[in-house]
Design a protein around this motif. Structure first.
Motif, PDB file in Angstrom:
ATOM      1  N   PRO A 166      49.334  -9.928   3.500  1.00 29.20           N
ATOM      2  CA  PRO A 166      50.187 -11.011   4.005  1.00 29.20           C
ATOM      3  C   PRO A 166      49.461 -12.354   4.085  1.00 29.20           C
ATOM      4  O   PRO A 166      50.064 -13.409   3.838  1.00 29.20           O
ATOM      5  CB  PRO A 166      50.582 -10.507   5.404  1.00 29.20           C
ATOM      6  CG  PRO A 166      50.553  -9.010   5.268  1.00 29.20           C
ATOM      7  CD  PRO A 166      49.385  -8.734   4.370  1.00 29.20           C
ATOM      8  N   ILE A 194      60.702 -15.849  -1.255  1.00 31.40           N
ATOM      9  CA  ILE A 194      59.542 -16.608  -1.745  1.00 31.40           C
ATOM     10  C   ILE A 194      59.371 -16.312  -3.237  1.00 31.40           C
ATOM     11  O   ILE A 194      59.225 -15.149  -3.623  1.00 31.40           O
ATOM     12  CB  ILE A 194      58.265 -16.225  -0.972  1.00 31.40           C
ATOM     13  CG1 ILE A 194      58.451 -16.525   0.521  1.00 31.40           C
ATOM     14  CG2 ILE A 194      57.051 -16.979  -1.512  1.00 31.40           C
ATOM     15  CD1 ILE A 194      57.350 -15.989   1.405  1.00 31.40           C
ATOM     16  N   ALA A 243      57.313 -10.634  -0.053  1.00 26.36           N
ATOM     17  CA  ALA A 243      57.524 -12.077  -0.213  1.00 26.36           C
ATOM     18  C   ALA A 243      58.778 -12.348  -1.029  1.00 26.36           C
ATOM     19  O   ALA A 243      59.601 -13.197  -0.669  1.00 26.36           O
ATOM     20  CB  ALA A 243      56.301 -12.707  -0.880  1.00 26.36           C
ATOM     21  N   VAL A 264      49.428 -13.829   0.591  1.00 28.94           N
ATOM     22  CA  VAL A 264      50.724 -14.449   0.303  1.00 28.94           C
ATOM     23  C   VAL A 264      50.835 -15.795   1.010  1.00 28.94           C
ATOM     24  O   VAL A 264      51.292 -16.788   0.420  1.00 28.94           O
ATOM     25  CB  VAL A 264      51.880 -13.523   0.734  1.00 28.94           C
ATOM     26  CG1 VAL A 264      53.215 -14.255   0.651  1.00 28.94           C
ATOM     27  CG2 VAL A 264      51.916 -12.264  -0.138  1.00 28.94           C
ATOM     28  N   VAL A 291      51.738 -19.546  -0.456  1.00 29.45           N
ATOM     29  CA  VAL A 291      52.872 -20.330   0.051  1.00 29.45           C
ATOM     30  C   VAL A 291      52.425 -21.698   0.556  1.00 29.45           C
ATOM     31  O   VAL A 291      53.088 -22.712   0.341  1.00 29.45           O
ATOM     32  CB  VAL A 291      53.597 -19.559   1.171  1.00 29.45           C
ATOM     33  CG1 VAL A 291      54.663 -20.428   1.837  1.00 29.45           C
ATOM     34  CG2 VAL A 291      54.238 -18.283   0.619  1.00 29.45           C
ATOM     35  N   SER A 336      52.862 -17.891  -7.851  1.00 22.93           N
ATOM     36  CA  SER A 336      54.171 -18.521  -7.659  1.00 22.93           C
ATOM     37  C   SER A 336      54.761 -18.891  -9.017  1.00 22.93           C
ATOM     38  O   SER A 336      54.041 -19.123  -9.988  1.00 22.93           O
ATOM     39  CB  SER A 336      54.046 -19.777  -6.800  1.00 22.93           C
ATOM     40  OG  SER A 336      53.361 -20.794  -7.513  1.00 22.93           O
TER      41      SER A 336
END
Length: 326
Positions: free
Chosen positions: A73, A102, A97, A76, A80, A232
């Motif tokens: 986490p 996300i 996510a 991630v 972000v 991403s």
């Protein structure tokens, strides 16, 4: 009228020609792509760290910065927040996510678990706890590294297969690096661990640990996708080639360490701080050489999460992946 002598004109043309030739012969070097990798410390990071220190990513056109995080986490969260471009962890955090809106994609499959000899997620109990099997966990304390991570899925799956419930245990969340001390001090009775932490715990005589179950899923007759790299959608749209270069270097480093256990053990001692004895137990979770993402393996994870009640919204394997592996 301005007159230029033929001698001066020839000299000027010669100078221009030489300058042009020089510029063609020595073009400006392309600048390396900066790539920040947030990672969870685990065996599969050893090939990356070895290649990074050897300058292999830089030679491939990537200026890699490795940033250690406490858990999936947190990896991630680094993506972000913009603190990292690429993430490495267990396979569940990027799925969580994605189902929370996300826009993260799994791009590489680095590690797998498979029965009977590649079960690297371990459930261990201290000798003092008296626990020798899963049934003995009832009423005792079990540590996992994060809510909603691979250890939670593994524990829920094993408990269900044994006819037990999540509520039968007292769950504590601790980062992997803190679990050994907690077991040694009797703060917890058992823990879900991965290497290098598991190797260190199993070689600690003050804990006298017993491995009571193993595997990221209870049924691993088919490979389970344990270790992944993700990013991403925004970063991938601009820098897919840098990720491919990262994948190529990582794959080559992984193969070298697979073929040389002494080098792997030395890397575990250098980067993970393991003793020589503990480093001998380190194994890279490699079932297949390719780092390409297999959609059927991703779907198997999604199905397991659904069984465990960990999939709160629809996610498809296709939406979750953007395969850049070798």
């Amino acid at each position: 009228m301005i007159r230029i002598s033929s001698r001066r004109l020839a000299a000027a043309l010669s100078a221009l020609f030489c300058a042009g030739a020089l510029s063609l012969a020595a073009p400006a070097a392309a600048e390396n792509t900066k790539l920040r990798l947030a990672y969870l410390r685990a065996d599969m990071m050893l090939p990356v760290l070895v290649a990074l220190d050897a300058g292999e990513y830089k030679r491939a056109g990537v200026d890699l910065e490795a940033i250690e995080a406490q858990g999936g986490p947190a990896v991630v969260a680094a993506l972000v927040s913009g603190a990292a471009d690429l993430g490495y962890s267990g396979s569940i955090p990027p799925i969580n996510a994605r189902q929370n809106g996300i826009p993260i994609k799994i791009v590489l499959a680095l590690g797998h678990e498979k029965a009977p000899d590649m079960l690297l997620t371990g459930f261990v109990a201290s000798k003092a706890s008296g626990i020798t099997n899963l049934a003995g966990l009832k009423g005792h304390t079990m540590a996992i590294n994060a809510n909603g991570g691979l250890c939670e899925l593994a524990l829920r799956d094993h408990l269900a297969a044994a006819g037990m419930a999540w509520s039968d245990l007292r769950i504590v969340v601790l980062p992997f690096p803190q679990m050994e001390a907690a077991l040694q001090q009797g703060v917890i009775d058992s823990a879900c661990v991965i290497n290098p932490f598991q190797a260190s715990i199993m070689n600690n005589p003050d804990i006298g640990a017993v491995r009571i179950a193993a595997g990221m899923l209870a049924d691993l007759t088919k490979p389970g996708l344990s270790d992944v790299v993700y990013s991403s959608e925004t970063y991938l749209a601009k820098h897919a080639n840098a990720v491919r270069a990262f994948a190529k270097v990582t794959a080559a480093s992984r193969l070298r360490l697979l073929a040389d256990h002494a080098a792997l053990a030395a890397a575990a001692q250098k980067y993970d701080g393991l003793t020589p004895a503990a480093s001998e137990a380190v194994v890279l979770p490699v079932v297949r050489e390719s780092s390409s993402v297999d959609l059927t393996e991703v779907q198997r994870l999604l199905d397991a999460m659904k069984r465990a009640g960990m999939l709160s919204s629809p996610v498809t394997a296709e939406d979750l992946t953007s395969d850049l592996g070798n």
